[in-house]
Design an enzyme around this catalytic site. Sequence first.
Site, short mmCIF file in Angstrom:
data_model
loop_
_atom_site.label_atom_id
_atom_site.label_comp_id
_atom_site.label_asym_id
_atom_site.label_seq_id
_atom_site.Cartn_x
_atom_site.Cartn_y
_atom_site.Cartn_z
N HIS A 23 35.90 40.89 26.54
CA HIS A 23 35.44 40.44 27.86
C HIS A 23 33.94 40.17 27.77
O HIS A 23 33.22 40.87 27.09
CB HIS A 23 35.70 41.54 28.91
N ASP A 67 44.15 41.10 31.68
CA ASP A 67 45.26 40.19 31.35
C ASP A 67 46.26 40.81 30.38
O ASP A 67 47.43 40.43 30.37
CB ASP A 67 44.70 38.89 30.76
#
Length: 427
Positions: free
Chosen positions: A315, A373
């Site tokens: 991320h 996700d």
Amino acid sequence: MGTITLINNETGKSYEFDLIDCTRGPKAINFSKLFETTGIFSYDPGYGSTAGCESTISYIDGKKGELLYKGIPIEDLVMHYSFSDICKFLISGDLPKNEQESLEFDLELRHRGFLHEKLKRMFDVFPDRAHPMATLSALVSVLSTLYVDYKDEGDTDDYQTMARRIIGKIPTMVAYCYRNSVGAPFIQPDISKSYIENFLYMLRGYPHSRLKHTIYGEQEISELEIKALNKILILHADHGQNASTTTVRNVASTGVHPYAAISSGISALWGPVHGGANEKVLRQLNEIGDVKNVDKFIARAKDKNDSFRLMGFGHRVYKNYDPRAKVLKTLKDELDQQGIKMDSYLSDIAQKVEEVALSDDYFKERGLYPNVDFYSGIILTALKIPTELFTPIFVMGRMPGWCAQLIEHNKNPHARITRPRQVYLGK
Ligand code: SDX
């Protein structure tokens, strides 16, 4: 307010800039007059160190792995509120004061769930195999043509009608994308069902179960599924100035219709390294195909000469566990215990991927942890949601955040059209 001094060692000139205080997180150097003062640009491709706006909506601490919506940790919000409560919170600034207020807002969203007949006819032009993110982006853009008098609606100040309308309609659009792709008739929203239950009903309702593609027979929608989807949507509701939210704000900065800005946000979110990662996680687990292949794929993810990346890991901001992934991991275990899980071979592969990646120095050194996700893809599979709807469900979750960010931008009297500069290397 503090200041920072910049010295140009080529010219010996020094310049002073204000440090902007914030209520949480890093301060910012006010570079808005940098070029005017120094004749020099700042350079920050991907804006990893650049604040493009001031905001009060969500706060992320990437080191701690913390996410707050208007100052409240998401862990608290998912425990005590419904997704429609969080929609109200983000677009109006207030959580419902009581059950009655909560029900009234949810009822309003249900009543706004019906689509204009002309909008429904648009589905006839989309091929069955059309990706629903393309369809959604088109439908939301067309929605702006149905509310052309938007600017004269008189509520441009608080944009509440704009926001509630699109939050109400997006679940219907998502459900219809799927029904259309399998040749099933559209089911009108049933305003006796809650916002989330209505979505599952429009997605699965009879005579769906007669279709050969069907992945569910005629089954009741369980409280557990409704609760799980509520949590998933709450966790996706807003996330600072990510790529798609920045897109919404940038497009809104040109003064365009709000739905045109949101339509562009849907397209940006579609990307496999952004919101499209949840769908890619499932496709990747299927590509790995067997627990014994995991090490080979992890090696590929670490190989600089291989473009393969581990979907659902890493991320830009979180260099720790994504707090949303933590909540989803707990939810996944709860669903497992209730027998709501994806095929065991996929579950085994996912578990092995996580174990290997979390213990591997390559991932640890780079702060690459599972993100939202990774788990949302796994849970949506367990809930028997079609894989191609994973990112459209991310759109449903992020819709209140986009509306809140757009409202914040449009209400800012100092907001300017986005116009970055460039480092020119041409002739
Ligand atoms: C979302 O921004 C948001 O808030 C987004 C989001 C939201 O709520 O809106 O949180 C939603 O988009 C979550 C992210 C979903 N995407 C994925 O899961 C796709 C896989 N992840 C990567 O593509 C990547 O981690 C990104 C895009 C998420 C972040 O990319 P960055 O910040 O540009 O990281 P980077 O490319 O600079 O990587 C740093 C290093 C590099 O190696 P080195 O050059 O240092 O040797 O980490 C490596 C990268 O090669 N790396 C990965 C990796 N992610 C980063 N290596 C293998 N697999 C990965 N997934």
